[in-house]
Design a protein around this motif. Structure first.
Motif, PDB file in Angstrom:
ATOM      1  N   PRO A   6      12.673  -6.222 -11.425  1.00  0.00           N
ATOM      2  CA  PRO A   6      13.259  -5.953 -10.104  1.00  0.00           C
ATOM      3  C   PRO A   6      12.248  -5.383  -9.115  1.00  0.00           C
ATOM      4  O   PRO A   6      12.350  -5.635  -7.909  1.00  0.00           O
ATOM      5  CB  PRO A   6      14.380  -4.952 -10.408  1.00  0.00           C
ATOM      6  N   GLY A   7      11.252  -4.621  -9.614  1.00  0.00           N
ATOM      7  CA  GLY A   7      10.218  -4.116  -8.710  1.00  0.00           C
ATOM      8  C   GLY A   7       9.401  -5.239  -8.115  1.00  0.00           C
ATOM      9  O   GLY A   7       9.104  -5.255  -6.917  1.00  0.00           O
ATOM     10  N   ARG A   8       9.041  -6.225  -8.970  1.00  0.00           N
ATOM     11  CA  ARG A   8       8.299  -7.372  -8.477  1.00  0.00           C
ATOM     12  C   ARG A   8       9.144  -8.168  -7.473  1.00  0.00           C
ATOM     13  O   ARG A   8       8.651  -8.605  -6.434  1.00  0.00           O
ATOM     14  CB  ARG A   8       7.885  -8.271  -9.640  1.00  0.00           C
ATOM     15  N   ASP A   9      10.428  -8.328  -7.777  1.00  0.00           N
ATOM     16  CA  ASP A   9      11.307  -9.060  -6.864  1.00  0.00           C
ATOM     17  C   ASP A   9      11.432  -8.337  -5.523  1.00  0.00           C
ATOM     18  O   ASP A   9      11.426  -8.970  -4.461  1.00  0.00           O
ATOM     19  CB  ASP A   9      12.695  -9.230  -7.486  1.00  0.00           C
ATOM     20  N   GLN A  52      18.971 -11.180  -1.336  1.00  0.00           N
ATOM     21  CA  GLN A  52      18.134 -11.104  -2.535  1.00  0.00           C
ATOM     22  C   GLN A  52      17.351  -9.795  -2.566  1.00  0.00           C
ATOM     23  O   GLN A  52      17.205  -9.173  -3.628  1.00  0.00           O
ATOM     24  CB  GLN A  52      17.185 -12.299  -2.572  1.00  0.00           C
ATOM     25  N   ALA A  53      16.823  -9.378  -1.410  1.00  0.00           N
ATOM     26  CA  ALA A  53      16.090  -8.112  -1.358  1.00  0.00           C
ATOM     27  C   ALA A  53      17.012  -6.941  -1.669  1.00  0.00           C
ATOM     28  O   ALA A  53      16.637  -6.014  -2.403  1.00  0.00           O
ATOM     29  CB  ALA A  53      15.454  -7.933   0.022  1.00  0.00           C
ATOM     30  N   ALA A  54      18.244  -6.981  -1.118  1.00  0.00           N
ATOM     31  CA  ALA A  54      19.199  -5.906  -1.390  1.00  0.00           C
ATOM     32  C   ALA A  54      19.573  -5.861  -2.867  1.00  0.00           C
ATOM     33  O   ALA A  54      19.731  -4.783  -3.449  1.00  0.00           O
ATOM     34  CB  ALA A  54      20.449  -6.101  -0.532  1.00  0.00           C
ATOM     35  N   ALA A  55      19.715  -7.045  -3.486  1.00  0.00           N
ATOM     36  CA  ALA A  55      20.062  -7.093  -4.912  1.00  0.00           C
ATOM     37  C   ALA A  55      18.953  -6.478  -5.760  1.00  0.00           C
ATOM     38  O   ALA A  55      19.212  -5.733  -6.717  1.00  0.00           O
ATOM     39  CB  ALA A  55      20.327  -8.528  -5.335  1.00  0.00           C
ATOM     40  N   ALA A  56      17.688  -6.769  -5.409  1.00  0.00           N
ATOM     41  CA  ALA A  56      16.567  -6.197  -6.159  1.00  0.00           C
ATOM     42  C   ALA A  56      16.529  -4.679  -5.989  1.00  0.00           C
ATOM     43  O   ALA A  56      16.325  -3.939  -6.966  1.00  0.00           O
ATOM     44  CB  ALA A  56      15.256  -6.823  -5.698  1.00  0.00           C
ATOM     45  N   ARG A  57      16.748  -4.196  -4.767  1.00  0.00           N
ATOM     46  CA  ARG A  57      16.761  -2.754  -4.532  1.00  0.00           C
ATOM     47  C   ARG A  57      17.929  -2.095  -5.268  1.00  0.00           C
ATOM     48  O   ARG A  57      17.821  -0.975  -5.770  1.00  0.00           O
ATOM     49  CB  ARG A  57      16.870  -2.469  -3.029  1.00  0.00           C
ATOM     50  N   LYS A  58      19.066  -2.795  -5.323  1.00  0.00           N
ATOM     51  CA  LYS A  58      20.234  -2.251  -6.018  1.00  0.00           C
ATOM     52  C   LYS A  58      19.960  -2.115  -7.510  1.00  0.00           C
ATOM     53  O   LYS A  58      20.356  -1.131  -8.140  1.00  0.00           O
ATOM     54  CB  LYS A  58      21.436  -3.153  -5.771  1.00  0.00           C
ATOM     55  N   ARG A  73       3.730  -0.992  -9.610  1.00  0.00           N
ATOM     56  CA  ARG A  73       2.939  -1.923 -10.401  1.00  0.00           C
ATOM     57  C   ARG A  73       2.944  -3.313  -9.759  1.00  0.00           C
ATOM     58  O   ARG A  73       1.897  -3.973  -9.674  1.00  0.00           O
ATOM     59  CB  ARG A  73       3.482  -2.006 -11.830  1.00  0.00           C
ATOM     60  N   ALA A  74       4.122  -3.747  -9.291  1.00  0.00           N
ATOM     61  CA  ALA A  74       4.185  -5.052  -8.620  1.00  0.00           C
ATOM     62  C   ALA A  74       3.326  -5.046  -7.357  1.00  0.00           C
ATOM     63  O   ALA A  74       2.651  -6.035  -7.051  1.00  0.00           O
ATOM     64  CB  ALA A  74       5.632  -5.382  -8.279  1.00  0.00           C
ATOM     65  N   ALA A  75       3.341  -3.924  -6.617  1.00  0.00           N
ATOM     66  CA  ALA A  75       2.531  -3.831  -5.399  1.00  0.00           C
ATOM     67  C   ALA A  75       1.055  -3.929  -5.724  1.00  0.00           C
ATOM     68  O   ALA A  75       0.286  -4.606  -5.025  1.00  0.00           O
ATOM     69  CB  ALA A  75       2.834  -2.519  -4.679  1.00  0.00           C
ATOM     70  N   ALA A  76       0.619  -3.236  -6.798  1.00  0.00           N
ATOM     71  CA  ALA A  76      -0.791  -3.293  -7.185  1.00  0.00           C
ATOM     72  C   ALA A  76      -1.192  -4.707  -7.574  1.00  0.00           C
ATOM     73  O   ALA A  76      -2.286  -5.174  -7.230  1.00  0.00           O
ATOM     74  CB  ALA A  76      -1.042  -2.333  -8.345  1.00  0.00           C
ATOM     75  N   GLU A  77      -0.321  -5.416  -8.272  1.00  0.00           N
ATOM     76  CA  GLU A  77      -0.626  -6.790  -8.671  1.00  0.00           C
ATOM     77  C   GLU A  77      -0.710  -7.702  -7.457  1.00  0.00           C
ATOM     78  O   GLU A  77      -1.557  -8.597  -7.391  1.00  0.00           O
ATOM     79  CB  GLU A  77       0.432  -7.284  -9.648  1.00  0.00           C
ATOM     80  N   ARG A  78       0.181  -7.469  -6.471  1.00  0.00           N
ATOM     81  CA  ARG A  78       0.163  -8.309  -5.267  1.00  0.00           C
ATOM     82  C   ARG A  78      -1.096  -8.052  -4.442  1.00  0.00           C
ATOM     83  O   ARG A  78      -1.694  -8.983  -3.901  1.00  0.00           O
ATOM     84  CB  ARG A  78       1.422  -8.035  -4.422  1.00  0.00           C
ATOM     85  N   VAL A 118       0.840  -1.197   0.000  1.00  0.00           N
ATOM     86  CA  VAL A 118       0.000   0.000   0.000  1.00  0.00           C
ATOM     87  C   VAL A 118       0.879   1.253   0.000  1.00  0.00           C
ATOM     88  O   VAL A 118       0.598   2.233  -0.694  1.00  0.00           O
ATOM     89  CB  VAL A 118      -0.944  -0.003   1.213  1.00  0.00           C
ATOM     90  N   ASP A 119       1.978   1.227   0.770  1.00  0.00           N
ATOM     91  CA  ASP A 119       2.898   2.366   0.784  1.00  0.00           C
ATOM     92  C   ASP A 119       3.475   2.617  -0.607  1.00  0.00           C
ATOM     93  O   ASP A 119       3.659   3.769  -1.018  1.00  0.00           O
ATOM     94  CB  ASP A 119       4.034   2.121   1.773  1.00  0.00           C
ATOM     95  N   ALA A 120       3.803   1.541  -1.332  1.00  0.00           N
ATOM     96  CA  ALA A 120       4.355   1.696  -2.679  1.00  0.00           C
ATOM     97  C   ALA A 120       3.359   2.369  -3.609  1.00  0.00           C
ATOM     98  O   ALA A 120       3.733   3.193  -4.453  1.00  0.00           O
ATOM     99  CB  ALA A 120       4.763   0.328  -3.231  1.00  0.00           C
ATOM    100  N   LEU A 121       2.091   2.071  -3.457  1.00  0.00           N
ATOM    101  CA  LEU A 121       1.063   2.720  -4.280  1.00  0.00           C
ATOM    102  C   LEU A 121       0.831   4.163  -3.846  1.00  0.00           C
ATOM    103  O   LEU A 121       0.566   5.042  -4.677  1.00  0.00           O
ATOM    104  CB  LEU A 121      -0.255   1.954  -4.169  1.00  0.00           C
ATOM    105  N   ASP A 122       0.950   4.396  -2.562  1.00  0.00           N
ATOM    106  CA  ASP A 122       0.707   5.726  -2.029  1.00  0.00           C
ATOM    107  C   ASP A 122       1.689   6.749  -2.598  1.00  0.00           C
ATOM    108  O   ASP A 122       1.357   7.923  -2.751  1.00  0.00           O
ATOM    109  CB  ASP A 122       0.808   5.679  -0.503  1.00  0.00           C
ATOM    110  N   ALA A 123       2.916   6.306  -2.946  1.00  0.00           N
ATOM    111  CA  ALA A 123       3.934   7.220  -3.444  1.00  0.00           C
ATOM    112  C   ALA A 123       3.672   7.676  -4.869  1.00  0.00           C
ATOM    113  O   ALA A 123       4.314   8.612  -5.344  1.00  0.00           O
ATOM    114  CB  ALA A 123       5.300   6.534  -3.365  1.00  0.00           C
TER     115      ALA A 123
END
Length: 556
Positions: free
Chosen positions: A187-190, A231-237, A307-312, A126-131
């Protein structure tokens, strides 16, 4: 991006006034910033030329610099104030909308998501969509409008540069975000998926800490958690790398646009149609415009995660085969018999797996005020039958009726008001005993609270506590014994005005003495109500009127 806008546009429409004010203030701030740098370039160059025996009115540009500075400061502050207030309201609206929709999903559907992952979808996603509004929509609209104004200004003074500037501006404002959205999808979905996995891992670790210690599995758990962090750090990177590349591309385009305006301006100065001071001002204004456009690139890098957040979120909230209200709900009587008439139920097909039959031709009548026990081996369909009775699921064949009315003809909220549910994992909430009880009926008075506590044989214990009903307890009921916690949950169910009490394995985890005492007191505690009890426990005499058994999906 269809899923993102399907969720956000209705919320934006509800807050249109605040959002429009935010865009207007952002546009004023950007215009003032661009004008400030342009006027400064004009001022400095004109002052320098004035020192070389050229005439220049210093008072007009110096006044404009002061005015634009104050306008920019005021507009930027106001835009932040109004924009963040609007964003917080959007956040509240979005959380409420998501939570309300999640509450309407069937238990079977929500059970497909692990607890931590579900929490991540309802918080971090929800935070990701809020931005999206503050960091994407506002900068994009502002950049397009201010770009149109800048193009018109250039067309008036350097016509040759105007179309090139417009094309380059559109390339940055629209083209770069489109590239970033496409590249950041994976990477956003990951990143969003890993955030959910980390929350799940933490909750599992906290809940199963004793077992992990006893089994000597902490080292493996720590290693798995470290791998997920990596893995999370790699996706953010990867997302950060895309944002950096987007900024690099935007700077290259900005340099090309600045060079275009400079060359066109030099030609205009040579032709005598433009002064040197004004040409410098246009170059500086071009640079300022592209500096403000950087916010679009920064925001676009977030759209992959959005977009990944909305799909989730959508995966949780898709209606699917969940029960729905009829177009014209009919009133449901306050009390009456519960009837199952030739009920079948099967879990829906999944992939190549065929539907799994759970119940077959189950017929049953439970009269108002009757207490019925339901027995059967694990997996025999007891919980499914209870879900059908409360219309948490709909039968695949047959009908479930309450007081002669098919439950599918009534509104779900109306059906749910007829039932109070007590399960084996009924939660104790962080708060006081009073607030835990009021979950069952927020309008209950002090006398009602003590009445249900006494009915559940917990009143005497609460009276011994120094703070009584205002005694605090944590989520696990740490200040209560297992039996007391279960009785508190029973009292909460009894506080509900619902005429039917449904208990699904309410004594699991209790010792034999506590279990038998709980069941013995049930007849008195639930006096006058219909009770449907699914249990494996031995039933004391008088606890129920009838005992039914489910075997292989059939009632025997």
């Amino acid at each position: 991006m269809t899923t993102v806008w399907r969720w956000l546009l209705p919320l934006y429409a509800e807050r249109a006034g605040r959002l429009a004010a935010t865009v207007a203030l952002a546009l004023i701030a950007v215009a003032a910033g661009v004008g400030l740098l342009g006027v400064s370039g004009w001022f400095l160059t004109g002052a320098a030329l004035a020192g070389a025996l050229s005439t220049f009115n210093l008072f007009v540009p110096s006044a404009l610099v002061r005015m634009l500075s104050f306008v920019r400061i005021g507009a930027r502050y106001s835009e932040r104030l109004v924009g963040h207030a609007a964003t917080l309201h959007l956040l509240a609206d979005l959380r409420q909308r998501v939570f309300d929709n999640a509450l309407q999903r069937s238990p079977r559907k929500l059970a497909a998501f692990r607890g931590g992952d579900l929490v991540a979808r309802l918080t971090g996603d929800v935070d990701a969509l809020d931005a999206v509004f503050l960091f994407v929509a506002v900068p994009l609209v502002t950049a397009l409008l201010s770009g149109a104004v800048m193009t018109a200004v250039l067309h008036a003074w350097t016509p040759a540069a105007a179309p090139i500037f417009a094309g380059l501006a559109l390339a940055v404002v629209l083209g770069t975000p489109m590239l970033l959205v496409s590249a950041s999808r994976r990477p956003g979905r990951d990143a969003q998926a890993q955030a959910g996995a980390l929350r799940t891992e933490v909750l599992d670790l906290v809940e199963g800490h004793d077992a992990l210690l006893g089994l000597g599995a902490l080292t493996d758990t720590q290693a798995r958690f470290a791998a997920q962090c990596a893995q999370a750090a790699a996706a953010r990177k990867r997302l950060a790398g895309l944002a950096v590349n987007g900024h690099a591309l935007a700077h290259l385009v900005a340099g090309a646009a600045t060079l275009t305006v400079l060359v066109a301006g030099i030609d205009a100065v040579r032709d005598g149609t433009l002064s040197g001071a004004l040409m410098a001002g246009l170059v500086f204004a071009t640079m300022a415009y592209f500096e403000s456009v950087g916010a679009v690139v920064r925001g676009a890098a977030r759209l992959g995660a959005a977009r990944a957040a909305a799909e989730r979120i959508d995966a949780v909230l898709q209606a699917g085969d969940d029960p729905r209200d009829p177009a014209q709900p009919q009133a449901l009587p306050a009390q009456g018999a519960i009837v199952l008439d030739g009920v079948d139920y099967a879990y829906p097909a999944r992939g190549s797996l065929p539907p799994q039959r759970v119940l077959h031709q189950v017929s049953l009548q439970i009269d108002a005020g009757e207490r019925v026990a339901l027995r059967g081996a694990s997996g025999s369909g007891k919980s499914t039958l209870l879900n059908l009775l409360m219309r948490l699921e709909d039968p695949t064949a047959g009908a479930v009726r309450y007081a002669g009315r098919d439950l599918r003809d009534a509104a779900q909220a109306e059906v749910h008001r007829r039932f109070a549910l007590l399960t084996q994992d009924a939660p104790i909430f962080l708060g006081t005993l009073r607030t835990n009880l009021l979950v069952g009926n927020g309008a209950a008075g002090e006398a009602d609270l003590w009445r249900v506590l006494d009915a559940a044989r917990l009143g005497d214990f609460v009276r011994t506590l120094p703070q009584g009903l205002d005694t605090w307890t944590d989520e696990s009921g740490g200040s209560l014994s297992a039996g007391q916690a279960r009785r508190l949950c029973l009292a909460r169910a009894l506080l509900s005005p619902a005429p039917v009490l449904v208990l699904d394995e309410p004594t699991v985890g209790l010792d034999d003495v506590t279990e038998q005492t709980f069941l013995t007191d049930l007849a008195t505690a639930a006096s006058g109500r219909t009770v449907i009890l699914a249990t494996h426990a031995a039933l004391p005499a008088g606890a129920v009127h009838r005992v039914l058994r489910l075997m292989d999906g059939n009632l025997v």
